[in-house]
Motif scaffolding. Structure first.
Motif, PDB file in Angstrom:
ATOM      1  N   TYR A   1       0.853  -1.189   0.000  1.00 58.85           N
ATOM      2  CA  TYR A   1       0.000   0.000   0.000  1.00 58.85           C
ATOM      3  C   TYR A   1       0.885   1.234   0.000  1.00 58.85           C
ATOM      4  O   TYR A   1       1.911   1.280   0.679  1.00 58.85           O
ATOM      5  CB  TYR A   1      -0.896   0.028   1.249  1.00 58.85           C
ATOM      6  CG  TYR A   1      -1.791   1.243   1.315  1.00 58.85           C
ATOM      7  CD1 TYR A   1      -2.966   1.317   0.576  1.00 58.85           C
ATOM      8  CD2 TYR A   1      -1.445   2.333   2.110  1.00 58.85           C
ATOM      9  CE1 TYR A   1      -3.780   2.439   0.625  1.00 58.85           C
ATOM     10  CE2 TYR A   1      -2.250   3.464   2.172  1.00 58.85           C
ATOM     11  CZ  TYR A   1      -3.415   3.503   1.421  1.00 58.85           C
ATOM     12  OH  TYR A   1      -4.209   4.614   1.473  1.00 58.85           O
ATOM     13  N   ARG A   2       0.468   2.248  -0.791  1.00 60.86           N
ATOM     14  CA  ARG A   2       1.151   3.539  -0.814  1.00 60.86           C
ATOM     15  C   ARG A   2       0.115   4.641  -0.989  1.00 60.86           C
ATOM     16  O   ARG A   2      -0.843   4.467  -1.763  1.00 60.86           O
ATOM     17  CB  ARG A   2       2.172   3.600  -1.961  1.00 60.86           C
ATOM     18  CG  ARG A   2       3.366   2.684  -1.793  1.00 60.86           C
ATOM     19  CD  ARG A   2       4.353   2.781  -2.937  1.00 60.86           C
ATOM     20  NE  ARG A   2       3.870   2.149  -4.157  1.00 60.86           N
ATOM     21  CZ  ARG A   2       3.961   0.847  -4.432  1.00 60.86           C
ATOM     22  NH1 ARG A   2       4.511   0.022  -3.541  1.00 60.86           N
ATOM     23  NH2 ARG A   2       3.514   0.363  -5.568  1.00 60.86           N
ATOM     24  N   CYS A   3       0.299   5.736  -0.312  1.00 56.93           N
ATOM     25  CA  CYS A   3      -0.585   6.876  -0.529  1.00 56.93           C
ATOM     26  C   CYS A   3       0.155   8.173  -0.286  1.00 56.93           C
ATOM     27  O   CYS A   3       1.118   8.221   0.511  1.00 56.93           O
ATOM     28  CB  CYS A   3      -1.837   6.790   0.339  1.00 56.93           C
ATOM     29  SG  CYS A   3      -1.595   7.254   2.061  1.00 56.93           S
ATOM     30  N   ALA A   4      -0.279   9.221  -0.983  1.00 60.01           N
ATOM     31  CA  ALA A   4       0.281  10.558  -0.844  1.00 60.01           C
ATOM     32  C   ALA A   4      -0.860  11.518  -0.554  1.00 60.01           C
ATOM     33  O   ALA A   4      -1.933  11.427  -1.169  1.00 60.01           O
ATOM     34  CB  ALA A   4       1.026  10.965  -2.104  1.00 60.01           C
ATOM     35  N   VAL A   5      -0.642  12.426   0.366  1.00 57.74           N
ATOM     36  CA  VAL A   5      -1.661  13.391   0.754  1.00 57.74           C
ATOM     37  C   VAL A   5      -1.202  14.773   0.300  1.00 57.74           C
ATOM     38  O   VAL A   5      -0.069  15.184   0.612  1.00 57.74           O
ATOM     39  CB  VAL A   5      -1.886  13.375   2.284  1.00 57.74           C
ATOM     40  CG1 VAL A   5      -2.971  14.377   2.666  1.00 57.74           C
ATOM     41  CG2 VAL A   5      -2.245  11.978   2.759  1.00 57.74           C
ATOM     42  N   TYR A   6      -2.084  15.485  -0.411  1.00 63.18           N
ATOM     43  CA  TYR A   6      -1.749  16.788  -0.973  1.00 63.18           C
ATOM     44  C   TYR A   6      -2.692  17.866  -0.452  1.00 63.18           C
ATOM     45  O   TYR A   6      -3.898  17.634  -0.305  1.00 63.18           O
ATOM     46  CB  TYR A   6      -1.847  16.768  -2.508  1.00 63.18           C
ATOM     47  CG  TYR A   6      -0.852  15.846  -3.170  1.00 63.18           C
ATOM     48  CD1 TYR A   6       0.421  16.287  -3.506  1.00 63.18           C
ATOM     49  CD2 TYR A   6      -1.194  14.518  -3.468  1.00 63.18           C
ATOM     50  CE1 TYR A   6       1.326  15.444  -4.120  1.00 63.18           C
ATOM     51  CE2 TYR A   6      -0.295  13.667  -4.086  1.00 63.18           C
ATOM     52  CZ  TYR A   6       0.971  14.136  -4.401  1.00 63.18           C
ATOM     53  OH  TYR A   6       1.868  13.305  -5.011  1.00 63.18           O
ATOM     54  N   ASP A   7      -2.124  19.046  -0.218  1.00 63.76           N
ATOM     55  CA  ASP A   7      -2.895  20.249   0.021  1.00 63.76           C
ATOM     56  C   ASP A   7      -2.676  21.132  -1.201  1.00 63.76           C
ATOM     57  O   ASP A   7      -1.681  21.849  -1.290  1.00 63.76           O
ATOM     58  CB  ASP A   7      -2.413  20.940   1.293  1.00 63.76           C
ATOM     59  CG  ASP A   7      -3.229  22.182   1.630  1.00 63.76           C
ATOM     60  OD1 ASP A   7      -4.142  22.516   0.858  1.00 63.76           O
ATOM     61  OD2 ASP A   7      -2.943  22.807   2.663  1.00 63.76           O
ATOM     62  N   GLY A   8      -3.601  21.032  -2.169  1.00 65.67           N
ATOM     63  CA  GLY A   8      -3.362  21.649  -3.463  1.00 65.67           C
ATOM     64  C   GLY A   8      -2.224  20.927  -4.159  1.00 65.67           C
ATOM     65  O   GLY A   8      -2.278  19.711  -4.382  1.00 65.67           O
ATOM     66  N   GLN A   9      -1.154  21.667  -4.483  1.00 66.81           N
ATOM     67  CA  GLN A   9       0.018  21.050  -5.110  1.00 66.81           C
ATOM     68  C   GLN A   9       1.056  20.598  -4.100  1.00 66.81           C
ATOM     69  O   GLN A   9       2.049  19.968  -4.451  1.00 66.81           O
ATOM     70  CB  GLN A   9       0.665  22.060  -6.076  1.00 66.81           C
ATOM     71  CG  GLN A   9      -0.217  22.477  -7.234  1.00 66.81           C
ATOM     72  CD  GLN A   9      -0.607  21.289  -8.094  1.00 66.81           C
ATOM     73  OE1 GLN A   9       0.249  20.499  -8.512  1.00 66.81           O
ATOM     74  NE2 GLN A   9      -1.896  21.153  -8.361  1.00 66.81           N
ATOM     75  N   THR A  10       0.824  20.925  -2.830  1.00 73.05           N
ATOM     76  CA  THR A  10       1.838  20.656  -1.801  1.00 73.05           C
ATOM     77  C   THR A  10       1.661  19.271  -1.200  1.00 73.05           C
ATOM     78  O   THR A  10       0.575  18.920  -0.725  1.00 73.05           O
ATOM     79  CB  THR A  10       1.753  21.713  -0.684  1.00 73.05           C
ATOM     80  OG1 THR A  10       1.916  23.011  -1.244  1.00 73.05           O
ATOM     81  CG2 THR A  10       2.827  21.469   0.368  1.00 73.05           C
ATOM     82  N   LEU A  11       2.721  18.479  -1.220  1.00 75.93           N
ATOM     83  CA  LEU A  11       2.728  17.160  -0.593  1.00 75.93           C
ATOM     84  C   LEU A  11       2.865  17.340   0.917  1.00 75.93           C
ATOM     85  O   LEU A  11       3.828  17.950   1.385  1.00 75.93           O
ATOM     86  CB  LEU A  11       3.899  16.346  -1.135  1.00 75.93           C
ATOM     87  CG  LEU A  11       4.127  14.957  -0.532  1.00 75.93           C
ATOM     88  CD1 LEU A  11       2.978  14.020  -0.850  1.00 75.93           C
ATOM     89  CD2 LEU A  11       5.456  14.376  -1.031  1.00 75.93           C
ATOM     90  N   VAL A  12       1.933  16.827   1.687  1.00 72.44           N
ATOM     91  CA  VAL A  12       1.995  16.999   3.143  1.00 72.44           C
ATOM     92  C   VAL A  12       2.259  15.698   3.879  1.00 72.44           C
ATOM     93  O   VAL A  12       2.674  15.721   5.039  1.00 72.44           O
ATOM     94  CB  VAL A  12       0.701  17.662   3.683  1.00 72.44           C
ATOM     95  CG1 VAL A  12       0.556  19.067   3.133  1.00 72.44           C
ATOM     96  CG2 VAL A  12      -0.527  16.830   3.370  1.00 72.44           C
TER      97      VAL A  12
END
Length: 898
Positions: free
Chosen positions: A785-796
């Protein structure tokens, strides 16, 4: 708009090891500072190690304790101080003053240390004042006192420049004192100085030495007893020096002959080959300028004092002491361990290097006007904490140290502290293991950190330097001496604790050193007892002794070396040979605990990481706690490189990542001391070690605990990268590290990928993250499993997990996370688990942030020496502590090319 000019540069002193390097700090006006080495400081001449170079990265207020607390509730300073003073008074009334204890630190400034000892030993009336320096160098202190009649380091750093032979015993100086080791390496290049390293581990220092003696743990006394016999019987003794300036050679030599009558006996005791023993003995005997530098491998032993004296005996018999390029040299671990010794920070000392003869007790009593001066020794650290377990100590004040990580049998100590009536912690950070509320009444006092403090420290060569303030104190942080003095005043001793400044404390400390001295005590800085505030503010580094008679004010100079005249501080002014006990080799090894556990430091971290843990540069070399194991033992016990092992002793257990290496001998393990509860789930070294005290010094054994090691079969390995810290569930294995842009945590769990995803996403779904974009890849059938969380274009945030044998790539993930707004290719790489571009690999050179791959590339492009690698990519060109690793890479890549 108002444009502010640059802040003035401030000369100060590094807060790490006992080398005492000068630092230039230039504040940026926003709470940070640019850091450089001070080229005018005689300890380092401008050089800084990786830790010193990264000091600017450790100044953030993240995790700082900013306000006083009582039982977890913020209170005004007035309330907190009242709680402390009233609590101490109540405990003393109910149980006597000896039910109160102080546990101090070699990271306190001398002024803090002085006021703490004056308050406890002179006015509260408790002798139970000890320090974490008990764990560091108290065996060296005891050895000095037995041999010289005083705790005197005879030589100076210049002796390392001028020696023809440097013998390093139990010292990984290339990593632990790198600036001094560079001086040794420079001496080798300039004058052909030979370096011998004596250590059970083949350390980075050993790899840089001309001769390495990998002796059996605990057998140092046999090696140096054999050397004493060789020197005496081979005609290498300085007969005149021995006859005129020493006593006790016959008894010491008779004991040495029983322990090690010949090289064959030394070989049997140490496990060394006779030829290498003979080579060392001949080198020592045939070289006049010899410095023997010893450190924790000698001191942190149940026989540490005897080890120190067996070394000193060899210098006394040859008269190699007090002259240029000669002498035994204790390399101190902490920045102000020696300053603590000066003010009586150890339980078996009074201030100003005085002890407990009736005359000295009376002298301190009169100088202080002390109504409750103690008349005998207090309990040393191990005994002190055992007394808490027994209920004999009811109140404890801990200052600037983290004993729940560093003390032996730390789990038992943690349980014992819950029974205290009063538990006071003066601390700069809020999340250390020790700062968490434990006693019935817990008071936390916010202390100043480095950059905010103002006072003095003394380094390993007796050099007093200033730590100067260049940052404003955040929140309500105060100097430790000020909080102590206020408690003294509240206890009714207003006159004795009416210090208006740190300079006033220093003047009193200097005055006591000179009081009725007349040359009878080694520690005398009477030349500074009248230093005005303005002169104190700009004072330059100076060595002691510095008596008033050393010259006119402003031009008084200390002495670089002592004992050149053959006069020591014993009653007859003769040095003493000491008849040492036979080696106490590791005991308790059994089928259940077949290993000997050794502990120590790594290159880029310091103590329990409360400062260095904030730096992503310093966390990049070794990001997780580890255990080193020999390949043969790894195969026998089912341990694999990068796997997780449970290391257990009769006192506790830890879970650590496995490093398989022949740098440790078969039958031994090595574990670093740094990781506490703020940075790892189960890696506190103090929970494992048994800490059997040296019978003379009381310093606990930290290098030889019987242990077992077995693999831990977790189902899933993973990593979580985020802009802020995220706490993982109880029961998971984890290790946290600072990374570029935030924090990373590597973890292992018995949960599958589906459960990991749900758990971690639940932890991240706070109000601050609601409504953000979540991009994910899930293959739960294969536990991936892999996931990325973004705030707009910003990786958080970024999460990845997989089965243990396919764990995510930590270095590649860090490289992707370093760019806060990843491009489309990087976004795809985050989900695919494949790097969009080549990562730099693990950091090798922390000073310049140079990774493994960059160094490898420079070697493949033709850089065939350490110097050529440095010219190509800067690696190894600052403090040099990465040079041993670069040399190994040169050998490896050359072999591959061949």
């Amino acid at each position: 708009m108002i444009v502010h000019g640059p802040e003035p540069t401030v000369r100060t002193t590094c807060p790490y090891c006992g080398v005492g390097c000068g630092v230039l700090a230039t504040p940026d006006g926003q709470g940070g500072a640019a850091i450089a080495g001070d080229s005018e400081h005689p300890a380092n001449f401008g050089r800084l190690c990786s830790k010193g170079s990264a000091l600017g990265e450790t100044l953030s207020l993240e995790n700082r304790l900013l306000h006083p607390q009582v039982d977890g509730v913020r209170v005004p300073w007035e309330t907190a101080l009242t709680e402390v003073a009233d609590g101490l008074h109540a405990v003393a009334e109910a149980h006597g003053p000896e039910s109160i204890a102080f546990y101090l630190s070699g990271q306190l400034l001398t002024e803090d240390y002085y006021v703490a000892n004056k308050l406890a030993k002179g006015f509260i009336g408790t002798p139970h004042v000890d320090t974490n320096s008990r764990l560091c160098m108290s065996s060296a202190v005891a050895a000095h006192r037995r041999a010289f009649g005083s705790d005197t380091v005879p030589g100076c750093y210049e002796d390392l420049d001028e020696a023809d032979l440097i013998v390093l015993v139990g010292s990984n100086a290339a990593w632990c004192h790198p600036i001094l080791f560079r001086r040794m390496a420079d001496a080798r290049a300039r004058r052909g100085t030979k370096i011998v390293t004596i250590d059970p581990r083949r350390t980075q220092t050993a790899e840089e030495s001309d001769l390495f003696l990998g002796l059996r743990p605990g057998s140092d006394v046999a090696l140096f007893s054999g050397l004493l016999v060789h020197l005496a019987d081979g005609g290498f003794a300085d007969a005149r020096f021995v006859a005129e300036h020493t006593a006790g050679l016959d008894g010491a030599l008779e004991r040495a002959r029983r322990i090690a009558p010949d090289i064959a006996a030394v070989a049997a005791a140490t496990g060394l080959a006779p030829a290498e023993i003979g080579a060392f003995y001949d080198l020592f005997a045939g070289t006049r300028r010899v410095v023997t530098a010893f450190s924790q491998g000698v001191n942190q032993s149940a026989q540490g004092t005897d080890k120190g004296n067996s070394i000193i005996n060899c210098h006394l018999v040859t008269g190699r002491i007090g002259a240029v390029g000669t002498g035994p040299f204790s390399l101190t671990g902490q920045p102000n361990a020696m300053g603590g010794r000066e003010v009586g920070g150890l339980a078996n000392m009074l201030a100003a290097h005085m002890h407990f003869t009736p005359e000295e007790v009376d002298r301190v009593r009169r100088f202080w006007g002390a109504p409750r001066i103690i008349t005998g020794e207090g309990m040393k650290a191990v005994a002190l904490f055992e007394a808490i377990q027994r209920g004999r100590i009811k109140a404890l004040w801990v200052m600037g140290t983290n004993p729940l990580v560093s003390m032996p049998r730390a789990d038992a100590i943690r349980e014992a502290l819950t029974g205290l009536d009063l538990y006071v912690v003066s601390e700069a950070v809020a999340d250390s293991d020790t700062a968490r509320g434990l006693g019935r009444k817990t008071v936390l006092l916010p202390a100043q950190a480095w950059g905010e403090k103002d006072g003095t420290v003394t380094n390993s060569e007796r050099r007093i330097s200033r730590q100067r303030r260049f940052l404003a104190s955040p929140g309500e942080a105060r100097p430790d001496w000020q909080a102590l003095a206020e408690v003294g005043r509240r206890l009714g001793h207003a006159k004795a604790f009416a210090f208006p400044s740190a300079a006033a404390v220093f003047r009193e400390h200097a005055g006591l050193s000179a009081f009725e001295n007349g040359g009878t005590r080694d520690f005398d800085i009477g030349g500074l007892m009248d230093i005005p505030d303005a002169a104190y503010a700009v004072s330059l580094p100076v060595q002691w002794p510095l008596p008033k008679k050393s010259g006119p004010p402003g031009r008084r100079q200390g002495r670089a070396r002592l004992f050149a005249d053959g006069r020591f501080y014993t009653f007859d002014r003769r040095a003493r040979f000491v008849a040492v006990q036979p080696p106490a080799l590791a005991q308790g090894v059994s089928d259940e605990h077949p290993f000997v556990l050794n502990t120590g430091r790594v290159r880029d971290h310091w103590h329990t990481m409360t400062r260095t843990g904030k730096s992503q540069r310093l966390s990049a070399h070794r990001a997780v706690p580890f255990v080193e194991v020999h390949p043969d033992d790894a195969a026998t016990h089912g341990l694999t490189e990068g796997g997780i092992a449970r290391v257990s002793t009769p006192h506790g257990a830890a879970e650590l990542e496995v490093t398989v290496t022949d740098a440790v001998p078969p039958g031994t393990l090595f574990m670093p001391m740094h990781w506490g509860g703020a940075y790892a789930s189960r890696a506190r070294v103090g929970a494992l070690v048994r800490g059997m005290p040296d019978p003379v010094s009381g310093q606990p054994e930290l290098k030889a605990t019987p242990a077992a090691a077995a693999p831990v079969a977790y189902r899933t390995r993973g990593l979580l990268l985020s802009r802020g810290q995220v706490a993982l569930p109880e029961g998971w294995w984890w290790a946290r590290a600072a990374i570029a842009g935030g924090w990373g945590v590597q973890f292992a769990t018995q949960e599958g990928s589906r459960e990991v995803a749900l758990t971690v996403r639940g932890l991240m779904r706070t109000d601050a993250l609601r409504g953000l974009e979540l991009a994910e890849y899930a293959d739960h059938a294969r536990d991936r499993y892999r996931c990325a969380v973004y705030d707009g274009q910003t990786l958080v945030a970024y999460l990845a997990c997989a089965p243990c044998d396919a764990r995510p790539d930590w270095e590649a993930a860090k490289a992707l996370f370093a760019a806060p707004e990843p491009e489309a290719a990087e976004r795809r790489a985050l989900l695919s688990g494949r790097a969009a571009t080549a990562a730099a690999g693990p950091t090798v050179c922390a000073c310049h942030g140079v990774g493994l791959d960059a160094i490898t590339a420079s070697i493949r492009d033709g850089a065939g020496t350490v110097e050529a690698v440095g010219a190509a990519c800067k690696a190894g060109t600052n403090c040099g502590s990465c040079i041993p690793e670069i040399r190994r890479m040169l050998v490896s890549e050359t072999a591959k090319a061949a």
